[in-house]
Design a protein around this motif. Sequence first.
Motif, PDB file in Angstrom:
ATOM      1  N   ASP A   1      32.684  35.944  45.362  1.00 50.20           N
ATOM      2  CA  ASP A   1      33.340  35.757  44.355  1.00 50.20           C
ATOM      3  C   ASP A   1      34.471  37.443  45.312  1.00 50.20           C
ATOM      4  OD1 ASP A   1      33.182  34.376  42.535  1.00 50.20           O
ATOM      5  OD2 ASP A   1      32.019  35.005  41.385  1.00 50.20           O
TER       6      ASP A   1
ATOM      7  N   ILE B   1      38.098  37.886  46.051  1.00 46.60           N
ATOM      8  CA  ILE B   1      39.244  38.913  45.100  1.00 46.60           C
ATOM      9  C   ILE B   1      39.598  39.282  46.842  1.00 46.60           C
ATOM     10  CG2 ILE B   1      39.220  40.991  44.575  1.00 46.60           C
ATOM     11  CD1 ILE B   1      37.091  39.734  42.145  1.00 46.60           C
TER      12      ILE B   1
ATOM     13  N   VAL C   1      40.876  36.512  37.471  1.00 48.14           N
ATOM     14  CA  VAL C   1      40.906  37.488  38.307  1.00 48.14           C
ATOM     15  C   VAL C   1      42.718  38.104  38.481  1.00 48.14           C
ATOM     16  CG1 VAL C   1      41.378  38.623  40.804  1.00 48.14           C
ATOM     17  CG2 VAL C   1      39.597  36.507  40.153  1.00 48.14           C
TER      18      VAL C   1
END
Length: 169
Positions: A9, A13, A42
Amino acid sequence: MTKTSHEADVAFIQALAELLREHDLTELQVKREYGEDDSLDVRVSRSQPAPVVAQAPTTMQIPAYAPAPAAGGGAPAPGANAEAGVEDPAQHPGAVTSPMVGTAYLQPEPGSDAFVKVGDSVTEGQTLLIVEAMKTMNHIPAPRAGTVKRILVEDASPVEYGTPLMILE
């Protein structure tokens, strides 16, 4: 979540942030589905360029106001521009706003006729212009039938989410 998922993750990002920089975007929002009841939402944004980008459409809107009054004569233009400066096009009940960040195109391809011109009658669902976002051409339909009163953006101009594009009455 496992540590591996967490690291993946973070890498995801970071890749989104890099896309933001590479393409000079101000905001990017993504939903990543992992499976049933497991997802990652996100939103990555840059605050520094936002004032510059927000200012650009305002600067480009000014020429859109000037031609219409000037066509009626030189004298009414200053008063009309002063009135237009007081009116916020985004607050107009007939404003058609951009649903995304991208580049607005008033015609289907370079050298062809514009989708619509000031004074044209349009039907609900008729394409008014295109907003290109990430190499995808998104047709912006008329939300209702009416007459094009003003076009507030120039061809190939950058637009932000919520930027007023046209006024329909």
